[in-house]
Design a protein around this motif. Sequence first.
Motif, PDB file in Angstrom:
ATOM      1  N   GLY A  18       0.826  -1.221   0.000  1.00  0.00           N
ATOM      2  CA  GLY A  18       0.000   0.000   0.000  1.00  0.00           C
ATOM      3  C   GLY A  18       0.850   1.256   0.000  1.00  0.00           C
ATOM      4  N   ALA A  19       1.880   1.268   0.833  1.00  0.00           N
ATOM      5  CA  ALA A  19       2.761   2.438   0.909  1.00  0.00           C
ATOM      6  C   ALA A  19       3.535   2.608  -0.397  1.00  0.00           C
ATOM      7  CB  ALA A  19       3.721   2.289   2.082  1.00  0.00           C
ATOM      8  N   LEU A  20       3.961   1.489  -0.996  1.00  0.00           N
ATOM      9  CA  LEU A  20       4.687   1.556  -2.264  1.00  0.00           C
ATOM     10  C   LEU A  20       3.808   2.138  -3.363  1.00  0.00           C
ATOM     11  CD1 LEU A  20       7.212   0.862  -3.971  1.00  0.00           C
ATOM     12  CD2 LEU A  20       6.155  -1.371  -4.381  1.00  0.00           C
ATOM     13  N   ILE A  21       2.587   1.660  -3.446  1.00  0.00           N
ATOM     14  CA  ILE A  21       1.668   2.169  -4.468  1.00  0.00           C
ATOM     15  C   ILE A  21       1.382   3.647  -4.235  1.00  0.00           C
ATOM     16  CG2 ILE A  21      -0.707   2.008  -5.338  1.00  0.00           C
ATOM     17  CD1 ILE A  21      -0.499  -1.036  -4.903  1.00  0.00           C
ATOM     18  N   ALA A  22       1.152   4.004  -2.996  1.00  0.00           N
ATOM     19  CA  ALA A  22       0.875   5.411  -2.678  1.00  0.00           C
ATOM     20  C   ALA A  22       2.054   6.300  -3.033  1.00  0.00           C
ATOM     21  CB  ALA A  22       0.529   5.538  -1.197  1.00  0.00           C
ATOM     22  N   ALA A  23       3.267   5.815  -2.771  1.00  0.00           N
ATOM     23  CA  ALA A  23       4.459   6.613  -3.073  1.00  0.00           C
ATOM     24  C   ALA A  23       4.672   6.777  -4.570  1.00  0.00           C
ATOM     25  CB  ALA A  23       5.689   5.976  -2.439  1.00  0.00           C
ATOM     26  N   ILE A  24       4.454   5.721  -5.324  1.00  0.00           N
ATOM     27  CA  ILE A  24       4.702   5.766  -6.769  1.00  0.00           C
ATOM     28  C   ILE A  24       3.611   6.542  -7.497  1.00  0.00           C
ATOM     29  CG2 ILE A  24       4.867   4.372  -8.864  1.00  0.00           C
ATOM     30  CD1 ILE A  24       6.152   2.184  -7.161  1.00  0.00           C
ATOM     31  N   TYR A  25       2.381   6.285  -7.138  1.00  0.00           N
ATOM     32  CA  TYR A  25       1.261   6.852  -7.890  1.00  0.00           C
ATOM     33  C   TYR A  25       0.343   7.688  -7.014  1.00  0.00           C
ATOM     34  CZ  TYR A  25       2.740   3.498 -11.385  1.00  0.00           C
ATOM     35  OH  TYR A  25       3.465   2.789 -12.295  1.00  0.00           O
ATOM     36  N   ALA A  26       0.902   8.541  -6.192  1.00  0.00           N
ATOM     37  CA  ALA A  26       0.100   9.350  -5.278  1.00  0.00           C
ATOM     38  C   ALA A  26      -0.979  10.144  -6.015  1.00  0.00           C
ATOM     39  CB  ALA A  26       0.999  10.282  -4.477  1.00  0.00           C
ATOM     40  N   ASN A  27      -0.633  10.667  -7.152  1.00  0.00           N
ATOM     41  CA  ASN A  27      -1.605  11.463  -7.898  1.00  0.00           C
ATOM     42  C   ASN A  27      -2.061  10.763  -9.174  1.00  0.00           C
ATOM     43  OD1 ASN A  27      -1.451  13.610  -6.063  1.00  0.00           O
ATOM     44  ND2 ASN A  27       0.451  14.323  -7.017  1.00  0.00           N
ATOM     45  N   GLU A  28      -1.857   9.488  -9.248  1.00  0.00           N
ATOM     46  CA  GLU A  28      -2.151   8.760 -10.478  1.00  0.00           C
ATOM     47  C   GLU A  28      -3.240   7.706 -10.277  1.00  0.00           C
ATOM     48  OE1 GLU A  28      -0.796   9.568 -13.332  1.00  0.00           O
ATOM     49  OE2 GLU A  28       0.637  10.998 -12.525  1.00  0.00           O
ATOM     50  N   LEU A  29      -4.283   8.029  -9.539  1.00  0.00           N
ATOM     51  CA  LEU A  29      -5.353   7.052  -9.291  1.00  0.00           C
ATOM     52  C   LEU A  29      -6.043   6.626 -10.584  1.00  0.00           C
ATOM     53  CD1 LEU A  29      -6.997   8.344  -6.009  1.00  0.00           C
ATOM     54  CD2 LEU A  29      -5.632   6.277  -6.350  1.00  0.00           C
ATOM     55  N   LEU A  30      -6.215   7.551 -11.493  1.00  0.00           N
ATOM     56  CA  LEU A  30      -6.857   7.220 -12.770  1.00  0.00           C
ATOM     57  C   LEU A  30      -6.022   6.197 -13.528  1.00  0.00           C
ATOM     58  CD1 LEU A  30      -9.094   7.687 -14.818  1.00  0.00           C
ATOM     59  CD2 LEU A  30      -7.746   9.575 -15.747  1.00  0.00           C
ATOM     60  N   PHE A  31      -4.716   6.427 -13.576  1.00  0.00           N
ATOM     61  CA  PHE A  31      -3.809   5.489 -14.252  1.00  0.00           C
ATOM     62  C   PHE A  31      -3.922   4.096 -13.630  1.00  0.00           C
ATOM     63  CE2 PHE A  31       0.317   3.322 -14.179  1.00  0.00           C
ATOM     64  CZ  PHE A  31       0.491   3.098 -15.543  1.00  0.00           C
ATOM     65  N   MET A  32      -3.896   4.043 -12.311  1.00  0.00           N
ATOM     66  CA  MET A  32      -3.967   2.750 -11.623  1.00  0.00           C
ATOM     67  C   MET A  32      -5.313   2.068 -11.872  1.00  0.00           C
ATOM     68  SD  MET A  32      -1.751   3.141  -8.193  1.00  0.00           S
ATOM     69  CE  MET A  32      -2.211   1.506  -7.812  1.00  0.00           C
ATOM     70  N   GLY A  33      -6.371   2.863 -11.899  1.00  0.00           N
ATOM     71  CA  GLY A  33      -7.694   2.303 -12.170  1.00  0.00           C
ATOM     72  C   GLY A  33      -7.777   1.717 -13.567  1.00  0.00           C
ATOM     73  N   ILE A  34      -7.225   2.439 -14.533  1.00  0.00           N
ATOM     74  CA  ILE A  34      -7.219   1.963 -15.919  1.00  0.00           C
ATOM     75  C   ILE A  34      -6.365   0.702 -16.053  1.00  0.00           C
ATOM     76  CG2 ILE A  34      -6.449   2.503 -18.266  1.00  0.00           C
ATOM     77  CD1 ILE A  34      -7.320   5.425 -17.692  1.00  0.00           C
ATOM     78  N   LEU A  35      -5.180   0.725 -15.458  1.00  0.00           N
ATOM     79  CA  LEU A  35      -4.302  -0.442 -15.506  1.00  0.00           C
ATOM     80  C   LEU A  35      -4.958  -1.653 -14.834  1.00  0.00           C
ATOM     81  CD1 LEU A  35      -1.564  -1.587 -16.328  1.00  0.00           C
ATOM     82  CD2 LEU A  35      -0.675  -0.834 -14.101  1.00  0.00           C
ATOM     83  N   GLY A  36      -5.561  -1.424 -13.675  1.00  0.00           N
ATOM     84  CA  GLY A  36      -6.262  -2.512 -12.980  1.00  0.00           C
ATOM     85  C   GLY A  36      -7.410  -3.051 -13.817  1.00  0.00           C
ATOM     86  N   GLY A  37      -8.137  -2.157 -14.480  1.00  0.00           N
ATOM     87  CA  GLY A  37      -9.243  -2.579 -15.344  1.00  0.00           C
ATOM     88  C   GLY A  37      -8.769  -3.410 -16.524  1.00  0.00           C
ATOM     89  N   ILE A  38      -7.647  -3.008 -17.110  1.00  0.00           N
ATOM     90  CA  ILE A  38      -7.080  -3.766 -18.240  1.00  0.00           C
ATOM     91  C   ILE A  38      -6.659  -5.158 -17.787  1.00  0.00           C
ATOM     92  CG2 ILE A  38      -5.115  -3.895 -19.835  1.00  0.00           C
ATOM     93  CD1 ILE A  38      -5.307  -0.808 -20.053  1.00  0.00           C
ATOM     94  N   VAL A  39      -5.968  -5.238 -16.666  1.00  0.00           N
ATOM     95  CA  VAL A  39      -5.527  -6.538 -16.147  1.00  0.00           C
ATOM     96  C   VAL A  39      -6.739  -7.410 -15.820  1.00  0.00           C
ATOM     97  CG1 VAL A  39      -4.360  -7.683 -14.212  1.00  0.00           C
ATOM     98  CG2 VAL A  39      -3.293  -5.716 -15.329  1.00  0.00           C
ATOM     99  N   ALA A  40      -7.736  -6.839 -15.151  1.00  0.00           N
ATOM    100  CA  ALA A  40      -8.935  -7.604 -14.804  1.00  0.00           C
ATOM    101  C   ALA A  40      -9.659  -8.094 -16.054  1.00  0.00           C
ATOM    102  CB  ALA A  40      -9.866  -6.754 -13.941  1.00  0.00           C
ATOM    103  N   THR A  41      -9.750  -7.247 -17.062  1.00  0.00           N
ATOM    104  CA  THR A  41     -10.402  -7.631 -18.317  1.00  0.00           C
ATOM    105  C   THR A  41      -9.649  -8.782 -18.988  1.00  0.00           C
ATOM    106  OG1 THR A  41     -11.251  -5.397 -18.623  1.00  0.00           O
ATOM    107  CG2 THR A  41     -11.145  -6.796 -20.588  1.00  0.00           C
ATOM    108  N   LEU A  42      -8.327  -8.708 -19.006  1.00  0.00           N
ATOM    109  CA  LEU A  42      -7.533  -9.789 -19.601  1.00  0.00           C
ATOM    110  C   LEU A  42      -7.728 -11.105 -18.844  1.00  0.00           C
ATOM    111  CD1 LEU A  42      -4.199  -7.957 -20.473  1.00  0.00           C
ATOM    112  CD2 LEU A  42      -5.853  -8.946 -22.078  1.00  0.00           C
ATOM    113  N   VAL A  43      -7.677 -11.043 -17.528  1.00  0.00           N
ATOM    114  CA  VAL A  43      -7.833 -12.254 -16.713  1.00  0.00           C
ATOM    115  C   VAL A  43      -9.221 -12.847 -16.920  1.00  0.00           C
ATOM    116  CG1 VAL A  43      -8.010 -13.100 -14.336  1.00  0.00           C
ATOM    117  CG2 VAL A  43      -6.085 -11.657 -15.007  1.00  0.00           C
TER     118      VAL A  43
END
Length: 185
Positions: free
Chosen positions: A117-142
């Motif tokens: 959690g801390a790693l994700i927050a540090a890397i993408y503190a202001n990039e929630l949209l990016f993480m949401g899109i990436l998570g959606g792509i991975v979930a869609t592929l799986v």
Amino acid sequence: MTAPDKPPTTHLTQKWEEITALFKTRSAFRPHKYWGMGLTSRLDINRVTLLRQTKQALKLKAILNDLPNRDVKALRTFAAINQEQATAGFRVTMVTNVTVPVGFLALLHQLSPEGLGALIAAIYANELLFMGILGGIVATLVIGISLFALSTLSQARDIRHLIDLHAAERGIYFGLEDMEELSLT
């Protein structure tokens, strides 16, 4: 390096190819009225009748009608092996689709000094949209890969069951002793 010799095409191999051509994986993706309710037609009380009325089943019956009993028995063996292979492929796909992402996240969590959690927050503190899109792509592929594997298994199971039903009508009984081994539960 030379290509391996292709096994000779036999009458049964040709019939098997003809049968499998009827049961394409993509046909299992066709929308059904049950989908709107989050269900599948496989939940119907009289699944055997529904299964036997499909276009593929009617074409398969026409193929099998012209064959002697020994060929129907042999094709049932093809179908049983095909279903076993599809079951194994489905299991590997499901284990891989769950284990690899979870294992990667667990490893990342262990390697991060303050946790994932801390790693994700540090890397993408202001990039929630990016993480949401990436998570959606991975979930869609799986989910897509899992549905493809399930559809392949479903088609293999339908072929086997239809050949078993056709054989039973002809007085050829195989029993279902091995079905426990092929079930996913």
